[in-house]
Scaffold this motif. Structure first.
Motif, short mmCIF file in Angstrom:
data_model
loop_
_atom_site.label_atom_id
_atom_site.label_comp_id
_atom_site.label_asym_id
_atom_site.label_seq_id
_atom_site.Cartn_x
_atom_site.Cartn_y
_atom_site.Cartn_z
N TYR A 259 -38.74 -15.27 -11.76
CA TYR A 259 -39.38 -13.96 -11.88
C TYR A 259 -40.06 -13.75 -13.23
O TYR A 259 -40.70 -12.72 -13.44
CB TYR A 259 -38.36 -12.83 -11.72
N GLY A 260 -39.84 -14.68 -14.13
CA GLY A 260 -40.29 -14.46 -15.50
C GLY A 260 -39.31 -13.60 -16.27
O GLY A 260 -39.58 -13.19 -17.39
N LEU A 261 -38.16 -13.32 -15.66
CA LEU A 261 -37.10 -12.51 -16.27
C LEU A 261 -35.79 -13.26 -16.09
O LEU A 261 -35.12 -13.16 -15.05
CB LEU A 261 -37.00 -11.14 -15.58
N GLU B 58 -32.65 -13.09 -12.93
CA GLU B 58 -32.21 -14.23 -12.11
C GLU B 58 -30.75 -14.56 -12.37
O GLU B 58 -30.00 -14.87 -11.43
CB GLU B 58 -33.10 -15.44 -12.37
N LEU B 59 -30.30 -14.49 -13.63
CA LEU B 59 -28.88 -14.70 -13.91
C LEU B 59 -28.03 -13.68 -13.17
O LEU B 59 -26.98 -14.02 -12.61
CB LEU B 59 -28.59 -14.63 -15.41
N ILE C 121 -25.03 -14.54 -10.58
CA ILE C 121 -23.68 -14.01 -10.81
C ILE C 121 -23.22 -13.16 -9.63
O ILE C 121 -22.07 -13.24 -9.20
CB ILE C 121 -23.63 -13.22 -12.14
N ALA C 122 -24.13 -12.36 -9.07
CA ALA C 122 -23.78 -11.50 -7.92
C ALA C 122 -23.39 -12.33 -6.71
O ALA C 122 -22.61 -11.87 -5.86
CB ALA C 122 -24.97 -10.59 -7.56
N SER C 123 -23.88 -13.56 -6.63
CA SER C 123 -23.56 -14.41 -5.47
C SER C 123 -22.20 -15.10 -5.59
O SER C 123 -21.75 -15.74 -4.65
CB SER C 123 -24.65 -15.47 -5.29
N ILE C 124 -21.54 -14.95 -6.75
CA ILE C 124 -20.25 -15.60 -6.99
C ILE C 124 -19.13 -14.59 -6.76
O ILE C 124 -19.14 -13.52 -7.37
CB ILE C 124 -20.18 -16.13 -8.44
#
Length: 176
Positions: free
Chosen positions: A156-158, A162-163, A167-170
């Motif tokens: 995303y350029g951010l 993306e982090l 993290i939300a997927s863990i």
């Protein structure tokens, strides 16, 4: 072999005392930049006048709020961040990465910062073992396994956005 190196990397992560000081080879590149190769400390980058870019690149940065929320909810992960002290993208992103984890109250002993030279090599072949092609690369680890990574600015350029998604997927668990 790769699994062994990942395990060794994980052991380094679990021993925060190891990272209180730099364990890096210091050299200068052809442009006169100070190059740190190996495990480096945040304090070294903050305090060494050769890295005056650190404080300059924190100005005006506000971490992405949803990413901070996700990190605050899941502090059982670890980060391995590869950077080049010579690399303009690393100089821009890594100080902001530390601001991001500070905003979430994330423990400093769960972050390992590894410097690479211009050939993307580091001591103990960690960059090769982790398949580092570009820097900075921030790897999210959970239980000794890679959960995801953000290379340079991310998709995303951010990098922080993306982090936050990684993290939300863990699944969150308690820090041991």
């Amino acid at each position: 072999m790769k699994k062994i190196l990942i395990l060794i990397s994980y052991c380094f992560l679990c021993n925060g005392a190891v990272f209180a000081q730099s364990q890096a080879e210091i050299s200068r590149d052809s442009e006169g930049n100070k190059v740190l190769k190996g495990i480096i400390s945040r304090k070294e980058l903050e305090n060494d006048t050769a890295f005056s870019w650190w404080s300059e690149n924190l100005k005006g940065y506000t971490p992405q709020s949803q990413a901070v929320t996700e990190l605050t909810k899941n502090q059982s992960i670890e980060f391995i961040a590869f950077m080049g002290t010579w690399c303009s993208d690393s100089k821009f992103i890594i100080p902001k990465f530390f601001s991001f984890i500070d905003a979430a109250g994330f423990p400093a002993d769960r972050v390992t910062l590894i410097g690479v030279d211009r050939s993307k090599k580091t001591l103990s072949h960690l960059a090769e073992a982790m398949n580092i092609i570009d820097v900075p690369t921030i790897i999210v680890m959970k239980d000794g396994k890679e959960a995801g990574r953000v290379v340079e600015y991310g998709k995303y350029g951010l990098f922080d956005k993306e982090l936050g998604e990684i993290i939300a997927s863990i699944p969150a668990s308690h820090v041991q």
